[in-house]
Design a protein around this motif. Structure first.
Motif, PDB file in Angstrom:
ATOM      1  N   ASP A 106       0.834  -1.204   0.000  1.00 40.56           N
ATOM      2  CA  ASP A 106       0.000   0.000   0.000  1.00 40.56           C
ATOM      3  C   ASP A 106       0.872   1.259   0.000  1.00 40.56           C
ATOM      4  O   ASP A 106       2.102   1.182   0.012  1.00 40.56           O
ATOM      5  CB  ASP A 106      -0.998  -0.008   1.166  1.00 40.56           C
ATOM      6  CG  ASP A 106      -0.368   0.143   2.542  1.00 40.56           C
ATOM      7  OD1 ASP A 106       0.790   0.605   2.647  1.00 40.56           O
ATOM      8  OD2 ASP A 106      -1.048  -0.188   3.537  1.00 40.56           O
ATOM      9  N   VAL A 107       0.228   2.424  -0.009  1.00 40.71           N
ATOM     10  CA  VAL A 107       0.959   3.694  -0.103  1.00 40.71           C
ATOM     11  C   VAL A 107       1.849   3.937   1.119  1.00 40.71           C
ATOM     12  O   VAL A 107       2.821   4.686   1.021  1.00 40.71           O
ATOM     13  CB  VAL A 107       0.003   4.889  -0.321  1.00 40.71           C
ATOM     14  CG1 VAL A 107      -0.679   4.774  -1.676  1.00 40.71           C
ATOM     15  CG2 VAL A 107      -1.029   4.997   0.777  1.00 40.71           C
ATOM     16  N   GLU A 127      -8.288   2.151  -3.505  1.00 39.86           N
ATOM     17  CA  GLU A 127      -7.213   1.831  -2.560  1.00 39.86           C
ATOM     18  C   GLU A 127      -6.005   1.219  -3.254  1.00 39.86           C
ATOM     19  O   GLU A 127      -4.886   1.300  -2.746  1.00 39.86           O
ATOM     20  CB  GLU A 127      -7.725   0.879  -1.473  1.00 39.86           C
ATOM     21  CG  GLU A 127      -8.794   1.496  -0.599  1.00 39.86           C
ATOM     22  CD  GLU A 127      -9.434   0.480   0.330  1.00 39.86           C
ATOM     23  OE1 GLU A 127      -8.834  -0.600   0.567  1.00 39.86           O
ATOM     24  OE2 GLU A 127     -10.536   0.759   0.825  1.00 39.86           O
ATOM     25  N   VAL A 128      -6.235   0.561  -4.383  1.00 42.97           N
ATOM     26  CA  VAL A 128      -5.153   0.069  -5.229  1.00 42.97           C
ATOM     27  C   VAL A 128      -5.368   0.644  -6.625  1.00 42.97           C
ATOM     28  O   VAL A 128      -6.505   0.856  -7.048  1.00 42.97           O
ATOM     29  CB  VAL A 128      -5.059  -1.479  -5.267  1.00 42.97           C
ATOM     30  CG1 VAL A 128      -4.705  -2.030  -3.903  1.00 42.97           C
ATOM     31  CG2 VAL A 128      -6.330  -2.106  -5.777  1.00 42.97           C
ATOM     32  N   THR A 129      -4.273   0.916  -7.287  1.00 47.45           N
ATOM     33  CA  THR A 129      -4.314   1.545  -8.599  1.00 47.45           C
ATOM     34  C   THR A 129      -3.387   0.784  -9.549  1.00 47.45           C
ATOM     35  O   THR A 129      -2.668  -0.123  -9.107  1.00 47.45           O
ATOM     36  CB  THR A 129      -3.831   3.009  -8.513  1.00 47.45           C
ATOM     37  OG1 THR A 129      -2.420   3.011  -8.249  1.00 47.45           O
ATOM     38  CG2 THR A 129      -4.584   3.786  -7.432  1.00 47.45           C
ATOM     39  N   THR A 133       2.234  -1.555  -6.253  1.00 44.67           N
ATOM     40  CA  THR A 133       3.190  -2.657  -6.399  1.00 44.67           C
ATOM     41  C   THR A 133       2.545  -3.956  -5.954  1.00 44.67           C
ATOM     42  O   THR A 133       2.009  -4.047  -4.844  1.00 44.67           O
ATOM     43  CB  THR A 133       4.455  -2.392  -5.565  1.00 44.67           C
ATOM     44  OG1 THR A 133       5.083  -1.206  -6.056  1.00 44.67           O
ATOM     45  CG2 THR A 133       5.435  -3.557  -5.655  1.00 44.67           C
ATOM     46  N   VAL A 134       2.592  -4.947  -6.832  1.00 43.77           N
ATOM     47  CA  VAL A 134       2.114  -6.294  -6.504  1.00 43.77           C
ATOM     48  C   VAL A 134       3.299  -7.251  -6.602  1.00 43.77           C
ATOM     49  O   VAL A 134       4.298  -6.970  -7.267  1.00 43.77           O
ATOM     50  CB  VAL A 134       0.965  -6.754  -7.425  1.00 43.77           C
ATOM     51  CG1 VAL A 134      -0.272  -5.898  -7.224  1.00 43.77           C
ATOM     52  CG2 VAL A 134       1.380  -6.773  -8.878  1.00 43.77           C
ATOM     53  N   ARG A 151       6.260  -5.526  -9.113  1.00 39.47           N
ATOM     54  CA  ARG A 151       6.049  -4.620 -10.247  1.00 39.47           C
ATOM     55  C   ARG A 151       4.672  -3.983 -10.153  1.00 39.47           C
ATOM     56  O   ARG A 151       3.826  -4.416  -9.363  1.00 39.47           O
ATOM     57  CB  ARG A 151       6.246  -5.354 -11.554  1.00 39.47           C
ATOM     58  CG  ARG A 151       5.323  -6.522 -11.737  1.00 39.47           C
ATOM     59  CD  ARG A 151       5.740  -7.340 -12.922  1.00 39.47           C
ATOM     60  NE  ARG A 151       5.010  -8.593 -12.870  1.00 39.47           N
ATOM     61  CZ  ARG A 151       4.802  -9.355 -13.888  1.00 39.47           C
ATOM     62  NH1 ARG A 151       5.293  -9.040 -15.051  1.00 39.47           N
ATOM     63  NH2 ARG A 151       4.125 -10.466 -13.755  1.00 39.47           N
ATOM     64  N   PRO A 152       4.422  -2.963 -10.960  1.00 37.63           N
ATOM     65  CA  PRO A 152       3.118  -2.306 -10.900  1.00 37.63           C
ATOM     66  C   PRO A 152       1.983  -3.267 -11.265  1.00 37.63           C
ATOM     67  O   PRO A 152       2.148  -4.127 -12.138  1.00 37.63           O
ATOM     68  CB  PRO A 152       3.235  -1.185 -11.938  1.00 37.63           C
ATOM     69  CG  PRO A 152       4.699  -0.957 -12.101  1.00 37.63           C
ATOM     70  CD  PRO A 152       5.339  -2.305 -11.878  1.00 37.63           C
ATOM     71  N   ALA A 153       0.858  -3.078 -10.631  1.00 38.23           N
ATOM     72  CA  ALA A 153      -0.301  -3.942 -10.886  1.00 38.23           C
ATOM     73  C   ALA A 153      -0.674  -3.956 -12.364  1.00 38.23           C
ATOM     74  O   ALA A 153      -1.097  -4.986 -12.893  1.00 38.23           O
ATOM     75  CB  ALA A 153      -1.488  -3.488 -10.041  1.00 38.23           C
ATOM     76  N   SER A 154      -0.499  -2.829 -13.040  1.00 39.30           N
ATOM     77  CA  SER A 154      -0.851  -2.743 -14.461  1.00 39.30           C
ATOM     78  C   SER A 154       0.018  -3.644 -15.331  1.00 39.30           C
ATOM     79  O   SER A 154      -0.349  -3.943 -16.470  1.00 39.30           O
ATOM     80  CB  SER A 154      -0.739  -1.303 -14.951  1.00 39.30           C
ATOM     81  OG  SER A 154       0.607  -0.859 -14.830  1.00 39.30           O
ATOM     82  N   GLU A 155       1.161  -4.100 -14.803  1.00 38.67           N
ATOM     83  CA  GLU A 155       2.078  -4.946 -15.561  1.00 38.67           C
ATOM     84  C   GLU A 155       2.039  -6.402 -15.105  1.00 38.67           C
ATOM     85  O   GLU A 155       2.941  -7.172 -15.435  1.00 38.67           O
ATOM     86  CB  GLU A 155       3.509  -4.407 -15.429  1.00 38.67           C
ATOM     87  CG  GLU A 155       3.686  -3.024 -16.001  1.00 38.67           C
ATOM     88  CD  GLU A 155       5.069  -2.463 -15.748  1.00 38.67           C
ATOM     89  OE1 GLU A 155       6.003  -3.238 -15.412  1.00 38.67           O
ATOM     90  OE2 GLU A 155       5.221  -1.239 -15.872  1.00 38.67           O
TER      91      GLU A 155
END
Length: 165
Positions: A106-107, A127-129, A133-134, A151-155
């Motif tokens: 989290d942040v 809360e997650v974007t 980081t996941v 890595r970023p959740a988007s990746e």
């Protein structure tokens, strides 16, 4: 065979990532890791010692790797490792073995363990974007552990959960 340092195993080494459902204090992790080390130092496949390494990070993540230039793990030796880790996790009061969980930071920097549905709900609430980081516990080679475990959740595969929100 004594354990080797994780940094010394090659990038194509087979790895397994195990994740604790809660952070473990030094007092909790130390005996657990000692038990893991004792097991790994005598781990064999078809009677041959396995050159292996382990790493513990973020008070949650245990990665075990086998140097493929020495010997390969067999199905039976892998099953035995998982059985042993189930015993170890029980003694440590945590869950290490098993999937179906999402680990993210989290942040504030805290790591959380949630179900995919909980992750999706947290995405809906903002809360997650995509930049959250996941941690990818499905990684199977050392190269990926070293370069794309966090890595970023988007990746990652969690991008699908973000898109659903």
């Amino acid at each position: 065979m004594p354990l080797t340092s994780f940094a010394s195993i090659p990038d194509d080494a087979r790895v397994w990532v195990f994740a604790s459902d809660r952070p473990l204090s030094v007092e909790q992790a130390t005996p657990m890791l000692a038990e893991v080390d004792a097991y790994l130092s005598q781990w064999k496949a078809h009677g041959q010692p396995l050159r292996c390494a382990r790493e513990w990070t973020d008070d949650r993540f245990l990665v075990i790797g086998i140097d493929p230039t020495e010997e390969q793990a067999s199905g039976c030796s892998i099953d035995a490792l998982f059985r042993h880790l189930r015993e170890v996790e029980q003694a440590a009061g945590t869950r290490l073995v098993g999937g179906g969980r999402v680990f993210y930071r989290d942040v504030r920097g805290d790591i959380h363990c949630v179900t995919p549905a909980e992750f999706e709900a947290r995405a809906e609430r903002g809360e997650v974007t995509p930049r959250t980081t996941v941690f990818d516990t499905s990684i199977t080679v050392a190269r990926d552990w070293r370069t794309r475990f966090a890595r970023p959740a988007s990746e990652s595969w969690t991008a699908d959960l973000l898109a659903a929100s």
